[in-house]
Write an enzyme that holds these catalytic residues in place. Structure first.
Site, PDB file in Angstrom:
ATOM      1  N   GLU A   1       0.690   5.537   0.433  1.00  0.00           N
ATOM      2  CA  GLU A   1      -0.276   6.390   0.997  1.00  0.00           C
ATOM      3  C   GLU A   1       0.134   7.870   0.482  1.00  0.00           C
ATOM      4  O   GLU A   1       0.989   7.970  -0.058  1.00  0.00           O
ATOM      5  CB  GLU A   1      -0.340   6.398   2.730  1.00  0.00           C
ATOM      6  CG  GLU A   1      -1.138   5.048   2.910  1.00  0.00           C
ATOM      7  CD  GLU A   1      -1.218   4.977   4.456  1.00  0.00           C
ATOM      8  OE1 GLU A   1      -0.840   5.835   5.181  1.00  0.00           O
ATOM      9  OE2 GLU A   1      -1.949   4.049   5.062  1.00  0.00           O
TER      10      GLU A   1
ATOM     11  N   CYS B   1     -11.111  -3.148  -3.643  1.00  0.00           N
ATOM     12  CA  CYS B   1     -10.091  -3.952  -3.968  1.00  0.00           C
ATOM     13  C   CYS B   1     -10.738  -5.111  -4.523  1.00  0.00           C
ATOM     14  O   CYS B   1     -10.399  -5.979  -5.936  1.00  0.00           O
ATOM     15  CB  CYS B   1      -9.093  -4.153  -3.156  1.00  0.00           C
ATOM     16  SG  CYS B   1      -7.798  -2.851  -3.016  1.00  0.00           S
TER      17      CYS B   1
ATOM     18  N   ASN C   1       0.911  -1.177   0.122  1.00  0.00           N
ATOM     19  CA  ASN C   1      -0.018  -0.033  -0.142  1.00  0.00           C
ATOM     20  C   ASN C   1       0.819   1.341  -0.092  1.00  0.00           C
ATOM     21  O   ASN C   1       1.792   1.243   0.446  1.00  0.00           O
ATOM     22  CB  ASN C   1      -1.072   0.037   1.092  1.00  0.00           C
ATOM     23  CG  ASN C   1      -0.478  -0.207   2.492  1.00  0.00           C
ATOM     24  OD1 ASN C   1       0.374  -1.084   2.769  1.00  0.00           O
ATOM     25  ND2 ASN C   1      -1.000   0.696   3.542  1.00  0.00           N
TER      26      ASN C   1
ATOM     27  N   GLU D   1      -3.191  -4.278  -2.836  1.00  0.00           N
ATOM     28  CA  GLU D   1      -3.903  -5.443  -3.926  1.00  0.00           C
ATOM     29  C   GLU D   1      -3.931  -4.642  -5.228  1.00  0.00           C
ATOM     30  O   GLU D   1      -3.664  -5.251  -6.187  1.00  0.00           O
ATOM     31  CB  GLU D   1      -5.391  -5.745  -3.547  1.00  0.00           C
ATOM     32  CG  GLU D   1      -5.277  -6.446  -2.240  1.00  0.00           C
ATOM     33  CD  GLU D   1      -5.598  -5.790  -0.822  1.00  0.00           C
ATOM     34  OE1 GLU D   1      -4.872  -4.826  -1.031  1.00  0.00           O
ATOM     35  OE2 GLU D   1      -6.097  -6.312  -0.038  1.00  0.00           O
TER      36      GLU D   1
ATOM     37  N   CYS E   1      -4.336   0.807  -2.238  1.00  0.00           N
ATOM     38  CA  CYS E   1      -4.082  -0.549  -1.450  1.00  0.00           C
ATOM     39  C   CYS E   1      -3.245  -1.350  -2.225  1.00  0.00           C
ATOM     40  O   CYS E   1      -2.925  -1.310  -3.432  1.00  0.00           O
ATOM     41  CB  CYS E   1      -5.628  -1.100  -1.413  1.00  0.00           C
ATOM     42  SG  CYS E   1      -6.933  -0.340  -0.548  1.00  0.00           S
TER      43      CYS E   1
ATOM     44  N   CYS F   1     -10.292  -4.806   1.045  1.00  0.00           N
ATOM     45  CA  CYS F   1     -11.574  -3.600   0.610  1.00  0.00           C
ATOM     46  C   CYS F   1     -12.414  -3.754  -0.080  1.00  0.00           C
ATOM     47  O   CYS F   1     -12.012  -4.558  -1.302  1.00  0.00           O
ATOM     48  CB  CYS F   1     -10.881  -2.134   0.889  1.00  0.00           C
ATOM     49  SG  CYS F   1     -10.428  -1.580  -0.644  1.00  0.00           S
TER      50      CYS F   1
HETATM   51  N1  THU Z   1      -5.411  -1.242   2.598  1.00  0.00           N
HETATM   52  C1  THU Z   1      -4.818  -2.024   1.690  1.00  0.00           C
HETATM   53  O1  THU Z   1      -3.600  -1.954   1.204  1.00  0.00           O
HETATM   54  N2  THU Z   1      -5.714  -2.880   1.508  1.00  0.00           N
HETATM   55  C2  THU Z   1      -6.926  -3.272   1.811  1.00  0.00           C
HETATM   56  O2  THU Z   1      -7.572  -4.125   1.327  1.00  0.00           O
HETATM   57  C3  THU Z   1      -7.293  -2.363   2.782  1.00  0.00           C
HETATM   58  C4  THU Z   1      -6.681  -1.395   3.144  1.00  0.00           C
HETATM   59  C5  THU Z   1      -4.431  -0.072   3.105  1.00  0.00           C
HETATM   60  C6  THU Z   1      -5.209   1.355   2.648  1.00  0.00           C
HETATM   61  C7  THU Z   1      -4.379   2.048   3.719  1.00  0.00           C
HETATM   62  O3  THU Z   1      -3.174   2.556   3.233  1.00  0.00           O
HETATM   63  C8  THU Z   1      -4.182   1.262   4.774  1.00  0.00           C
HETATM   64  O4  THU Z   1      -4.523   0.054   4.345  1.00  0.00           O
HETATM   65  C9  THU Z   1      -5.345   1.588   5.963  1.00  0.00           C
HETATM   66  O5  THU Z   1      -6.777   1.521   5.249  1.00  0.00           O
END
Ligand code: THU
Length: 165
Positions: free
Chosen positions: A63, A114, A61, A74, A72, A111
């Protein structure tokens, strides 16, 4: 009037029970959590997918100070795979999560966005995409196909006029 429901079924493995190919992919996903750029959530997610040509593509991930601009793990991984190997079938994806803030013992679900994106490629390839989810504990949830994670999914067929004679 008639009730109806969708169910999600998978298999819970302990780490040591995982088939070798799954374990290799999961180890790659776990290693990828270290590459997350997650200064805001401190929630580290790693994804590793195996393609039909045997290549493994990874993502973590990423940010951003403008929060919604991040992505994310995925989607980072599957977009990279589709960019580098367009049209190549995704056989399996492993997803691992960790944070220094607390123990993420149980696996977490990807999520909704994704899962929708994974389903786009699943629908395109017309063959199963195996999913492995893990936290920092020993339990790994395995789904034979990503479609188990998103029942009643929207896909490109919904854009077609099926009422047309
Ligand atoms: N995140 C993911 O990388 N994958 C997911 O399926 C859920 C959330 C990341 C996004 C963000 O950088 C952090 O987790 C918190 O939500």
């Amino acid at each position: 009037m008639e009730p109806f429901s969708f169910t999600i079924s998978g298999i819970a493995y302990q780490l040591h029970e995982l088939p070798a190919a799954d374990r290799t992919l999961l180890d790659a996903a776990k290693a990828m959590t270290a590459n997350a750029y997650a200064p805001y959530s401190q929630f580290h997610v790693g994804a590793a997918l195996r393609l039909a040509n045997g290549k493994v593509v990874e993502g973590s991930n990423q940010e951003n100070a403008a929060y919604p601009s991040g992505l994310c793990a995925e989607r980072v991984a599957i977009f990279a795979a589709s960019s580098q190997y367009p049209g190549m079938t995704v056989e399996a994806m492993a997803i691992a999560v960790s944070t220094k803030k607390f123990d993420v013992i149980e696996p977490l679900s990807p999520c909704g966005s994704c899962r929708q994106v994974l389903m786009e490629y699943r629908h395109r390839q017309q063959s199963p995409m195996r999913i492995m989810l893990s936290g920092t504990g020993d339990t790994v949830w395995v789904f034979e196909d990503v479609s188990a994670l998103l029942p009643f999914a929207f896909n490109a067929d919904g854009l077609k006029n099926r009422d047309k004679a």
